[in-house]
Write a protein that holds these residues in place. Sequence first.
Motif, short mmCIF file in Angstrom:
data_model
loop_
_atom_site.label_atom_id
_atom_site.label_comp_id
_atom_site.label_asym_id
_atom_site.label_seq_id
_atom_site.Cartn_x
_atom_site.Cartn_y
_atom_site.Cartn_z
N TYR B 35 0.84 -1.18 0.00
CA TYR B 35 0.00 0.00 0.00
C TYR B 35 0.88 1.23 0.00
CZ TYR B 35 -3.87 -3.07 0.94
OH TYR B 35 -4.81 -4.07 0.82
N GLN B 37 0.92 5.28 1.05
CA GLN B 37 0.21 6.29 1.82
C GLN B 37 0.99 7.59 1.79
OE1 GLN B 37 -0.27 5.74 6.12
NE2 GLN B 37 -2.30 6.72 6.03
N ALA B 41 -3.28 11.38 3.93
CA ALA B 41 -4.23 10.67 3.06
C ALA B 41 -4.39 9.23 3.51
CB ALA B 41 -3.75 10.71 1.61
N SER B 42 -5.43 8.59 3.01
CA SER B 42 -5.66 7.17 3.29
C SER B 42 -4.70 6.32 2.47
CB SER B 42 -7.10 6.81 2.92
OG SER B 42 -8.03 7.65 3.55
N PRO B 43 -4.39 5.14 2.97
CA PRO B 43 -3.59 4.23 2.15
C PRO B 43 -4.30 3.87 0.85
CG PRO B 43 -3.67 3.49 4.43
CD PRO B 43 -4.69 4.58 4.30
N PRO B 45 -4.25 0.88 -2.32
CA PRO B 45 -3.67 -0.39 -2.78
C PRO B 45 -2.71 -0.13 -3.91
CG PRO B 45 -5.95 -0.15 -3.52
CD PRO B 45 -5.68 1.01 -2.62
N TYR B 86 3.71 0.35 2.74
CA TYR B 86 3.51 -0.71 3.73
C TYR B 86 3.31 -2.05 3.02
CZ TYR B 86 2.44 2.97 7.13
OH TYR B 86 2.50 4.06 7.97
N SER B 98 5.88 -2.25 9.19
CA SER B 98 5.94 -0.97 9.90
C SER B 98 6.10 0.22 8.97
CB SER B 98 7.07 -0.99 10.93
OG SER B 98 8.28 -1.32 10.28
#
Lengths: 118, 105
Positions: B35, B37, B41-43, B45, B86, B98
């Motif tokens: 992902y 990010q 903002a949102s992660p 795909p 991630y 992490s």
Amino acid sequence: QVTLKESGPGILQPSQTLSLTCTFSGFSLSTYGMGVGWIRQPSGKGLEWLANIWWDDDKYYNPSLKNRLTISKDTSNNQAFLKITNVDTADTATYYCARILSLRFDYWGQGVMVTVSS
Amino acid sequence: EIVLTQSPTTMAASPGEKVTITCRASSSVSYMYWYQQKSGASPKPWIYETSKLASGVPDRFSGSGSGTSYSFTISSMETEDAATYYCHQWSSTLTFGSGTKLEIK
């Protein structure tokens, strides 16, 4: 067009129960293979998966939090819910809901910030 | 629980430079997911099932690996690629790495 939006209380006190709602559109949680998951992210930190719920009402929880989590859905109103009991400051985070399709979180909400503070 | 260890934790790359991020799993997983990010903002795909690019992801990105060792590569860094990446697995209780913060040099 798939959209998801989280809503929550903003701030709550330690020991209270956090109730989160994910309102979505563009898909149905009654469709075979569909799911919704909840993921959280403390400020400046990484992602932590919390729970998933599937079209057939199967539910999966993060074992480290399982005793405190309850996930549910209202298919007719296109909503999914997450409750976390007995919150403390460690639960302060941005909470995301995301659609699951083919084992991917393929659409995410914008996230809702939750602060636990006395 | 399968622990995903990403390296490096942070890195900076110049435009045009090749970037490689690794993700090691504490036990074998069937696939790795990645992902992206960006700050605030949102992660999103980015790569699924180890090597498949999500919709709209440029083909300078690629993923590979198997078992406990996976990698994420940008063949030629661009300024818009600066983000945190991630890794993520579904083979067991869902876990995320992490994160690797990638900055432009």
